[in-house]
Design a protein around this motif. Structure first.
Motif, mmCIF file in Angstrom:
data_model
loop_
_atom_site.group_PDB
_atom_site.id
_atom_site.type_symbol
_atom_site.label_atom_id
_atom_site.label_comp_id
_atom_site.label_asym_id
_atom_site.label_seq_id
_atom_site.Cartn_x
_atom_site.Cartn_y
_atom_site.Cartn_z
ATOM 1 N N UNK A 1 18.881 58.838 15.113
ATOM 2 C CA UNK A 1 17.815 59.802 14.831
ATOM 3 C C UNK A 1 16.570 59.339 15.571
ATOM 4 N N UNK A 2 15.998 60.222 16.362
ATOM 5 C CA UNK A 2 14.756 59.915 17.082
ATOM 6 C C UNK A 2 13.703 60.944 16.685
ATOM 7 N N UNK A 3 12.564 60.465 16.177
ATOM 8 C CA UNK A 3 11.462 61.339 15.813
ATOM 9 C C UNK A 3 10.368 61.212 16.865
ATOM 10 N N UNK A 4 9.981 62.356 17.449
ATOM 11 C CA UNK A 4 8.943 62.397 18.471
ATOM 12 C C UNK A 4 7.652 62.932 17.854
ATOM 13 N N UNK A 5 6.574 62.171 18.036
ATOM 14 C CA UNK A 5 5.269 62.605 17.536
ATOM 15 C C UNK A 5 4.237 62.474 18.658
ATOM 16 N N UNK A 6 3.508 63.563 18.911
ATOM 17 C CA UNK A 6 2.578 63.589 20.033
ATOM 18 C C UNK A 6 1.345 62.721 19.793
ATOM 19 N N UNK A 7 0.926 62.560 18.542
ATOM 20 C CA UNK A 7 -0.291 61.800 18.251
ATOM 21 C C UNK A 7 0.027 60.336 17.994
ATOM 22 N N UNK A 8 -1.004 59.592 17.610
ATOM 23 C CA UNK A 8 -0.842 58.151 17.393
ATOM 24 C C UNK A 8 -0.428 57.803 15.971
ATOM 25 N N UNK A 9 -0.233 58.829 15.128
ATOM 26 C CA UNK A 9 0.132 58.563 13.740
ATOM 27 C C UNK A 9 1.053 59.666 13.234
ATOM 28 N N UNK B 1 11.041 55.921 15.853
ATOM 29 C CA UNK B 1 9.849 56.760 15.753
ATOM 30 C C UNK B 1 9.041 56.537 17.016
ATOM 31 N N UNK B 2 8.865 57.581 17.792
ATOM 32 C CA UNK B 2 8.141 57.474 19.059
ATOM 33 C C UNK B 2 6.796 58.175 18.928
ATOM 34 N N UNK B 3 5.743 57.372 18.714
ATOM 35 C CA UNK B 3 4.395 57.903 18.629
ATOM 36 C C UNK B 3 3.824 58.092 20.030
ATOM 37 N N UNK B 4 2.755 58.876 20.115
ATOM 38 C CA UNK B 4 2.112 59.157 21.411
ATOM 39 C C UNK B 4 3.126 59.656 22.439
ATOM 40 N N UNK B 5 4.096 60.431 21.961
ATOM 41 C CA UNK B 5 5.171 60.912 22.842
ATOM 42 C C UNK B 5 5.354 62.411 22.671
ATOM 43 N N UNK B 6 4.487 63.205 23.289
ATOM 44 C CA UNK B 6 4.667 64.657 23.193
ATOM 45 C C UNK B 6 5.899 65.116 23.955
ATOM 46 N N UNK B 7 6.628 66.043 23.363
ATOM 47 C CA UNK B 7 7.790 66.624 24.035
ATOM 48 C C UNK B 7 7.283 67.649 25.040
ATOM 49 N N UNK B 8 7.746 67.543 26.271
ATOM 50 C CA UNK B 8 7.303 68.447 27.339
ATOM 51 C C UNK B 8 8.348 69.490 27.699
ATOM 52 N N UNK B 9 9.580 69.300 27.235
ATOM 53 C CA UNK B 9 10.620 70.264 27.538
ATOM 54 C C UNK B 9 11.791 70.144 26.592
#
Length: 515
Positions: A67-75, A290-298
């Motif tokens: 399971x990988x959770x992508x979050x665009x912000x730092x928290x 958990x991948x913070x600061x990682x916005x999904x682009x596609x």
């Protein structure tokens, strides 16, 4: 023995002691096992995405191995955001309480070990009983007891019993949907729609009652008319068990809430404690990232829709399933062009921006024992409403001195009218507007001890008339294309914390059942 489940549990326990060795052994000996287990991406680290990721990591069994959770912000946490100061005073920059109307959120709190941090307000508490609206230049207490039916309650000019009795004889509409304002105006009269219902739409959706859909925003009320021909008759009948109470009912905390008759609840150190704890648990799980600061682009189809590619600045990962927990408009921006119809439908769901101004004043400045007040749109106020935080949870009050904490909500559907483009707002001017308006409404002009403004862009999706058709079209398109994509979050089936938690857990369950 179910080897995959045991394998997961052993890795989970040993990780904190010999993590490097576990990872090496896992890479060598567990590779073949994981190849037979599914991978799932969760896009968005708000409470919806966290709820889904937690359920997958906890209940994935022998089906979900990654399971990988992508979050665009730092928290993580999204709109759940709290600040606690050294003197104990607490500011909630988003939701500050959760209604005791569902079990999934309380079960989640219990599962992550926060049951002892729950604080609550009973139904008999003044903040649970007394709510007000500001209209015609004064604060007006909303009716809250039986005798109020037989009196004229400002700002109404007639006894409340009259529109309730009138409603019994109003014919059922044949329209598939209509605005909240039109529905209540038709059944109860313009005064109820203008002052009570419009204020309610502002409090829940920060929205315009003349645009919001009664079928989507107040589905139970709409169903009462459809099934009983009358809302009043529907209210007099026993309420059916809803999806929110049927699911995830077996937990001690929910039973305690029912026994003690909670109205709302929070956490001792603020609601942000919940997403922080879930994020911590996910980070400790060797099979979850958990991948913070990682916005999904596609988000692109792979292998004829049998898998989905998630594109970020770090590269591309392929997943057997994706749970998207972001706002519908943002999701549309990252979908591949071959999903044009889906992109088009998602973009039909608008969202509003809300500014939250937290204020703490020295001393006890007023004696209103109430939740706060809302301001109907007819007043043309720059504020949507004010919450009396000091009256809610005493555990969040200043421990060193007597103070008064308030929260002002501003903008919503009327943001540009009062403040212009959210991208170019003057935050200091907004703070001064909040201070001036509160002083006018409550009759004091003290200098605050501390003030904080938080701007939540596109934070509350708007369910305009016809919203149910958009959601149906979106899900039909996903089904017809056989996409391994689940959509959750506040864009579709409800904007409350309870709705978001339940949606995440149900999506995780459906993903696991489909694998």
């Amino acid at each position: 023995m179910d080897f995959p489940i045991v394998f997961r549990d052993v890795c989970y326990v040993l990780q904190s002691f010999i993590s490097p060795l576990i990872e090496q052994s896992f890479a060598c000996n567990g590779h073949e096992l994981l190849q037979n287990m599914a991978s799932v991406a969760v896009i968005g680290g708000g409470i919806s995405g966290l709820s889904a990721a937690h359920a997958l990591s906890k209940h994935g069994g022998d089906k979900v191995g990654k399971v990988v959770l992508y979050e665009a912000s730092q928290r993580v946490g999204g709109w759940l955001q709290s600040t606690q100061f050294e003197d104990g005073s607490l500011f909630e920059h988003g939701p500050r309480s959760v209604r005791n109307s569902a079990n999934a959120a309380l079960q989640l709190v219990e599962e992550v070990g926060l049951a002892d941090q729950v604080i609550s307000i009973p139904r008999t508490h003044p903040a649970a009983i007394k709510r007000m609206i500001y209209a015609k230049g004064q604060l007006n207490l909303l009716p809250n007891k039986a005798e109020d039916l037989f009196s004229v309650t400002p700002p109404l000019t007639t006894k409340l019993l009259k529109p309730l009795f009138r409603e019994l004889w109003v014919k059922k509409s044949k329209e598939e949907d209509e605005s909240v304002y039109d529905f209540f105006g038709r059944r109860f009269g313009d005064q109820i729609a203008t002052y009570f219902v419009d204020s309610m739409c502002i409090g829940i959706y920060a929205g315009d009652s003349r645009k919001l859909s009664v079928r989507s925003c107040f589905k139970d009320v709409w169903n009462m008319e459809q099934k009983n021909g009358s809302v009043v008759w529907g209210l007099l009948k026993p309420a059916p068990t809803s999806r929110k109470t049927m699911d995830f009912a077996d937990n001690a905390l929910a039973e305690k809430a029912r026994t003690e008759k909670w109205s709302v609840w929070s956490l001792r150190n603020g609601l942000q404690t919940l997403p922080d704890r879930i994020g911590e648990l996910l980070s400790q799980n060797i099979l979850t990232k958990v991948k913070l600061n990682t916005p999904v682009t596609g988000l692109i189809l792979n292998q004829g829709a049998k898998a989905l590619e998630v594109h970020t600045a770090d590269g591309v990962e392929v997943f057997d399933g994706v749970i998207a927990a972001t706002y519908a408009g943002r999701l549309a921006d990252v979908l591949s062009d071959d999903l044009g119809k889906l992109k088009s439908e998602l973009r039909k769901i608008p969202a509003v921006t809300v500014a939250v101004v937290n204020i703490e004043f020295p001393g006890e400045l007023f004696n209103y024992a109430a939740f706060g007040y809302l301001i109907p749109s007819i007043e043309n106020s720059p504020l949507l409403g004010v919450i009396f935080d000091s009256c809610l949870f005493g555990e969040h009050n200043n421990k060193l001195e007597e103070t008064t904490r308030l929260t002002c909500m501003m903008g919503g559907a009327y943001f540009e009218k009062h403040f212009g483009n959210p991208e170019n707002v003057n935050e200091e001017e907004m703070i001064q507007t909040a201070l001036k308006t509160v002083a006018e409404h409550l009759g004091f002009d003290e200098e605050p001890l501390r003030v904080s403004l938080t701007l939540h862009k596109d934070c509350i999706p708007q369910y305009h008339v016809g919203h149910h058709k958009i959601v149906r079209s979106v899900r039909e398109e996903i089904g017809e294309r056989k996409l391994r994509l689940s959509l959750i979050g506040s864009s579709y089936d409800g904007v409350s914390v309870n709705d978001c938690v339940l949606g995440g857990r149900l999506a995780a369950r459906e993903v696991m059942e489909s694998l």
